[in-house]
Design a protein around this motif. Structure first.
Motif, PDB file in Angstrom:
ATOM      1  N   LYS A   1       0.742  -0.950  -0.307  1.00 28.93           N
ATOM      2  CA  LYS A   1      -0.015  -0.440  -0.055  1.00 28.93           C
ATOM      3  C   LYS A   1       0.723   1.052   0.161  1.00 28.93           C
ATOM      4  CE  LYS A   1      -4.838  -1.634   1.038  1.00 28.93           C
ATOM      5  NZ  LYS A   1      -5.252  -1.285  -0.108  1.00 28.93           N
ATOM      6  N   ALA A   2       0.350   2.642  -0.216  1.00 27.93           N
ATOM      7  CA  ALA A   2       1.023   3.586  -0.839  1.00 27.93           C
ATOM      8  C   ALA A   2       1.585   3.792   1.000  1.00 27.93           C
ATOM      9  CB  ALA A   2       0.406   4.252  -1.112  1.00 27.93           C
ATOM     10  N   LYS A   3       2.714   4.532   0.951  1.00 25.19           N
ATOM     11  CA  LYS A   3       3.952   4.178   2.395  1.00 25.19           C
ATOM     12  C   LYS A   3       4.353   3.684   3.087  1.00 25.19           C
ATOM     13  CE  LYS A   3       3.921   8.774   0.363  1.00 25.19           C
ATOM     14  NZ  LYS A   3       5.375   9.551   0.173  1.00 25.19           N
ATOM     15  N   LYS A   4       3.525   2.816   2.675  1.00 29.35           N
ATOM     16  CA  LYS A   4       3.168   1.398   3.650  1.00 29.35           C
ATOM     17  C   LYS A   4       4.681   0.422   3.116  1.00 29.35           C
ATOM     18  CE  LYS A   4       0.407   2.406   5.885  1.00 29.35           C
ATOM     19  NZ  LYS A   4       1.748   2.541   7.646  1.00 29.35           N
ATOM     20  N   PRO A   5       5.820  -0.085   3.538  1.00 29.15           N
ATOM     21  CA  PRO A   5       6.550  -1.543   3.090  1.00 29.15           C
ATOM     22  C   PRO A   5       5.594  -2.455   2.861  1.00 29.15           C
ATOM     23  CG  PRO A   5       5.647  -1.487   5.711  1.00 29.15           C
ATOM     24  CD  PRO A   5       5.614  -0.519   5.337  1.00 29.15           C
ATOM     25  N   PRO A   6       6.204  -3.791   1.729  1.00 33.28           N
ATOM     26  CA  PRO A   6       5.559  -4.811   1.326  1.00 33.28           C
ATOM     27  C   PRO A   6       5.283  -5.566   2.440  1.00 33.28           C
ATOM     28  CG  PRO A   6       7.953  -3.899   0.321  1.00 33.28           C
ATOM     29  CD  PRO A   6       8.072  -3.037   2.066  1.00 33.28           C
ATOM     30  N   GLU A   7       4.245  -6.046   2.087  1.00 38.67           N
ATOM     31  CA  GLU A   7       3.573  -7.036   2.953  1.00 38.67           C
ATOM     32  C   GLU A   7       3.858  -8.273   2.006  1.00 38.67           C
ATOM     33  OE1 GLU A   7       0.228  -4.358   4.630  1.00 38.67           O
ATOM     34  OE2 GLU A   7      -0.034  -6.406   4.509  1.00 38.67           O
ATOM     35  N   LEU A   8       4.424  -9.859   2.857  1.00 40.95           N
ATOM     36  CA  LEU A   8       4.072 -11.105   2.604  1.00 40.95           C
ATOM     37  C   LEU A   8       3.118 -11.014   2.161  1.00 40.95           C
ATOM     38  CD1 LEU A   8       6.242 -13.013   1.070  1.00 40.95           C
ATOM     39  CD2 LEU A   8       6.386 -14.036   3.326  1.00 40.95           C
ATOM     40  N   MET A   9       3.179 -11.989   1.394  1.00 42.19           N
ATOM     41  CA  MET A   9       1.918 -12.931   1.138  1.00 42.19           C
ATOM     42  C   MET A   9       1.910 -13.711   0.893  1.00 42.19           C
ATOM     43  SD  MET A   9      -0.255 -10.391  -1.852  1.00 42.19           S
ATOM     44  CE  MET A   9      -1.935 -10.913  -1.685  1.00 42.19           C
ATOM     45  N   PHE A  10       3.051 -14.664  -0.716  1.00 43.48           N
ATOM     46  CA  PHE A  10       2.884 -16.093  -0.226  1.00 43.48           C
ATOM     47  C   PHE A  10       4.356 -16.013  -0.887  1.00 43.48           C
ATOM     48  CE2 PHE A  10      -1.292 -17.023  -0.942  1.00 43.48           C
ATOM     49  CZ  PHE A  10      -2.002 -15.988  -1.350  1.00 43.48           C
ATOM     50  N   VAL A  11       5.028 -17.556  -0.446  1.00 46.27           N
ATOM     51  CA  VAL A  11       6.466 -17.660  -0.752  1.00 46.27           C
ATOM     52  C   VAL A  11       6.251 -19.013  -1.985  1.00 46.27           C
ATOM     53  CG1 VAL A  11       8.801 -18.899  -0.322  1.00 46.27           C
ATOM     54  CG2 VAL A  11       7.260 -16.337   0.624  1.00 46.27           C
ATOM     55  N   TYR A  12       6.998 -19.133  -3.128  1.00 51.16           N
ATOM     56  CA  TYR A  12       7.185 -20.645  -3.399  1.00 51.16           C
ATOM     57  C   TYR A  12       8.659 -21.036  -3.596  1.00 51.16           C
ATOM     58  CZ  TYR A  12       2.852 -21.559  -5.307  1.00 51.16           C
ATOM     59  OH  TYR A  12       1.221 -21.491  -5.258  1.00 51.16           O
TER      60      TYR A  12
ATOM     61  N   PRO B   1       3.655 -22.568 -12.133  1.00 55.48           N
ATOM     62  CA  PRO B   1       3.366 -23.765 -13.256  1.00 55.48           C
ATOM     63  C   PRO B   1       4.593 -24.494 -13.326  1.00 55.48           C
ATOM     64  CG  PRO B   1       2.450 -21.702 -13.896  1.00 55.48           C
ATOM     65  CD  PRO B   1       3.147 -21.255 -12.647  1.00 55.48           C
ATOM     66  N   ASN B   2       5.689 -23.284 -13.004  1.00 52.60           N
ATOM     67  CA  ASN B   2       7.194 -24.493 -13.408  1.00 52.60           C
ATOM     68  C   ASN B   2       8.817 -23.186 -12.746  1.00 52.60           C
ATOM     69  OD1 ASN B   2       7.963 -22.616 -15.447  1.00 52.60           O
ATOM     70  ND2 ASN B   2       6.880 -23.147 -16.853  1.00 52.60           N
ATOM     71  N   SER B   3       9.414 -23.051 -13.170  1.00 48.99           N
ATOM     72  CA  SER B   3      10.350 -22.984 -11.738  1.00 48.99           C
ATOM     73  C   SER B   3      10.918 -21.578 -12.346  1.00 48.99           C
ATOM     74  CB  SER B   3      12.040 -23.838 -11.934  1.00 48.99           C
ATOM     75  OG  SER B   3      12.538 -23.328 -13.181  1.00 48.99           O
ATOM     76  N   SER B   4       9.685 -20.541 -13.794  1.00 49.91           N
ATOM     77  CA  SER B   4      10.507 -19.745 -13.949  1.00 49.91           C
ATOM     78  C   SER B   4       9.197 -18.757 -13.804  1.00 49.91           C
ATOM     79  CB  SER B   4      10.545 -19.697 -15.142  1.00 49.91           C
ATOM     80  OG  SER B   4      11.669 -20.473 -15.625  1.00 49.91           O
ATOM     81  N   LEU B   5       7.953 -19.598 -13.370  1.00 50.22           N
ATOM     82  CA  LEU B   5       6.483 -18.444 -13.773  1.00 50.22           C
ATOM     83  C   LEU B   5       5.944 -18.576 -12.654  1.00 50.22           C
ATOM     84  CD1 LEU B   5       5.019 -20.323 -16.759  1.00 50.22           C
ATOM     85  CD2 LEU B   5       6.019 -17.586 -16.186  1.00 50.22           C
ATOM     86  N   LEU B   6       5.341 -17.082 -12.130  1.00 47.01           N
ATOM     87  CA  LEU B   6       4.778 -17.359 -10.360  1.00 47.01           C
ATOM     88  C   LEU B   6       3.358 -16.451 -11.541  1.00 47.01           C
ATOM     89  CD1 LEU B   6       3.987 -17.982  -7.713  1.00 47.01           C
ATOM     90  CD2 LEU B   6       5.359 -15.664  -7.363  1.00 47.01           C
ATOM     91  N   ASN B   7       2.066 -17.759 -10.731  1.00 46.61           N
ATOM     92  CA  ASN B   7       0.673 -16.536 -11.240  1.00 46.61           C
ATOM     93  C   ASN B   7      -0.020 -15.987  -9.856  1.00 46.61           C
ATOM     94  OD1 ASN B   7       0.924 -16.674 -13.848  1.00 46.61           O
ATOM     95  ND2 ASN B   7       0.411 -19.082 -13.764  1.00 46.61           N
ATOM     96  N   LEU B   8      -1.044 -15.029  -9.771  1.00 41.47           N
ATOM     97  CA  LEU B   8      -1.645 -14.716  -8.474  1.00 41.47           C
ATOM     98  C   LEU B   8      -3.011 -14.241  -9.142  1.00 41.47           C
ATOM     99  CD1 LEU B   8      -1.806 -14.423  -5.812  1.00 41.47           C
ATOM    100  CD2 LEU B   8      -1.646 -11.464  -5.722  1.00 41.47           C
ATOM    101  N   HIS B   9      -4.413 -15.132  -9.085  1.00 43.25           N
ATOM    102  CA  HIS B   9      -5.125 -15.506  -9.430  1.00 43.25           C
ATOM    103  C   HIS B   9      -6.849 -14.696  -8.384  1.00 43.25           C
ATOM    104  CE1 HIS B   9      -3.857 -18.012 -12.445  1.00 43.25           C
ATOM    105  NE2 HIS B   9      -3.945 -19.470 -12.040  1.00 43.25           N
ATOM    106  N   LEU B  10      -6.981 -13.986  -8.917  1.00 43.88           N
ATOM    107  CA  LEU B  10      -7.609 -12.753  -8.182  1.00 43.88           C
ATOM    108  C   LEU B  10      -9.505 -13.191  -8.395  1.00 43.88           C
ATOM    109  CD1 LEU B  10      -5.363  -9.715  -9.379  1.00 43.88           C
ATOM    110  CD2 LEU B  10      -5.352 -11.524  -7.789  1.00 43.88           C
ATOM    111  N   HIS B  11     -10.039 -13.014  -7.330  1.00 50.93           N
ATOM    112  CA  HIS B  11     -11.204 -13.261  -7.268  1.00 50.93           C
ATOM    113  C   HIS B  11     -12.286 -12.578  -6.340  1.00 50.93           C
ATOM    114  CE1 HIS B  11     -15.609 -15.117  -8.381  1.00 50.93           C
ATOM    115  NE2 HIS B  11     -14.789 -15.836  -7.407  1.00 50.93           N
ATOM    116  N   ALA B  12     -13.319 -12.111  -7.328  1.00 53.27           N
ATOM    117  CA  ALA B  12     -14.208 -11.242  -5.873  1.00 53.27           C
ATOM    118  C   ALA B  12     -13.588 -10.467  -4.793  1.00 53.27           C
ATOM    119  CB  ALA B  12     -14.876 -12.503  -5.246  1.00 53.27           C
TER     120      ALA B  12
END
Lengths: 117, 111
Positions: free
Chosen positions: A38-49, A69-80
């Motif tokens: 968020k603005a003016k805030k530090p990064p907050e960890l969500m997930f680690v693979y 999906p593989n060692s080069s790709l990371l997705n974040l699916h968003l819903h609702a």
């Protein structure tokens, strides 16, 4: 190649939409991360693979669904999503391996700026 | 849990030296990293200390004292482009991959 590439750069979505954020790296890193900032805030960890397996989930709501999906790709699916989920979503990668010094050196992508209406 | 404290803002003139302190309270502390982030940009790795002492990388240096649970980032010969947010970040032995960031220090460089 020393970059982490994130797409899209900007995303506007309604609360009923389904969208995905994508991240790619070709540095041979076996750890990949999603952070929320968020603005003016530090990064907050969500997930680690680590080696394509989910190793940390920081109690993130299920409307966020990560995928590696593989060692080069990371997705974040968003819903609702909710308007309060509007933020900069940062992908990062690093060397893997417990307590290696390289694990402290994260390479971040430029981020995907998400606006939820 | 763990916490990292750093000043919220530092202002200095071009050519000056700025020191950003970071104190931490954490069990199983492993190492302290520093990241720079310009407005609208991504965090960029600057420096890392796992052992006590000073690490020098060009105009930037980082110091760690494990006995004092304290570290700092030293920015020398300040340039306008150094205006950015600077974050200290720590990892612990029992939470590999969980890099915890401090709240960040906004450095403002004036002419």
């Amino acid at each position: 190649d020393t970059e982490v590439t994130q797409t899209p750069k900007h995303l506007v979505m309604g609360m009923t939409n389904k969208k995905s954020l994508k991240c790619e790296q070709h540095m041979g890193h076996r750890a990949m991360y999603w952070y929320k900032q968020k603005a003016k805030k530090p990064p907050e960890l969500m997930f680690v693979y680590s080696y394509e397996k989910l190793s940390i989930n920081e109690s993130v709501p299920s409307r966020f669904s990560p995928e590696c999906p593989n060692s080069s790709l990371l997705n974040l699916h968003l819903h609702a999503l909710q308007p309060e989920d509007s933020a900069l979503y940062l992908c990062a990668s690093s060397q893997a391996g417990h307590l290696t010094s390289g694990a402290n050196v994260l390479t971040f992508g430029a981020g995907s700026r998400l606006t939820v209406l | 849990g763990q916490s990292l404290e750093q000043p919220s803002e530092v202002t200095a003139v071009e050519g000056a030296i700025v020191q950003i302190n970071c104190t931490y309270q954490t069990s199983g502390f492993y190492g302290l990293s520093w990241y720079q982030q310009h407005d609208g940009g991504a965090p960029t790795f600057l420096s890392y200390n796992a052992l006590d002492g000073l690490e020098e990388t060009g105009r930037f240096s980082s110091f760690l004292s494990r006995s004092d649970s304290y570290g700092y980032l030293l920015l020398q010969e300040l340039q306008m482009k150094d205006s950015a947010s600077y974050f200290c970040a720590a990892m612990t032995t029992d939470s590999w991959g969980k890099l915890q960031f401090g709240a960040g220090t906004q450095v403002v460089v004036t002419p």
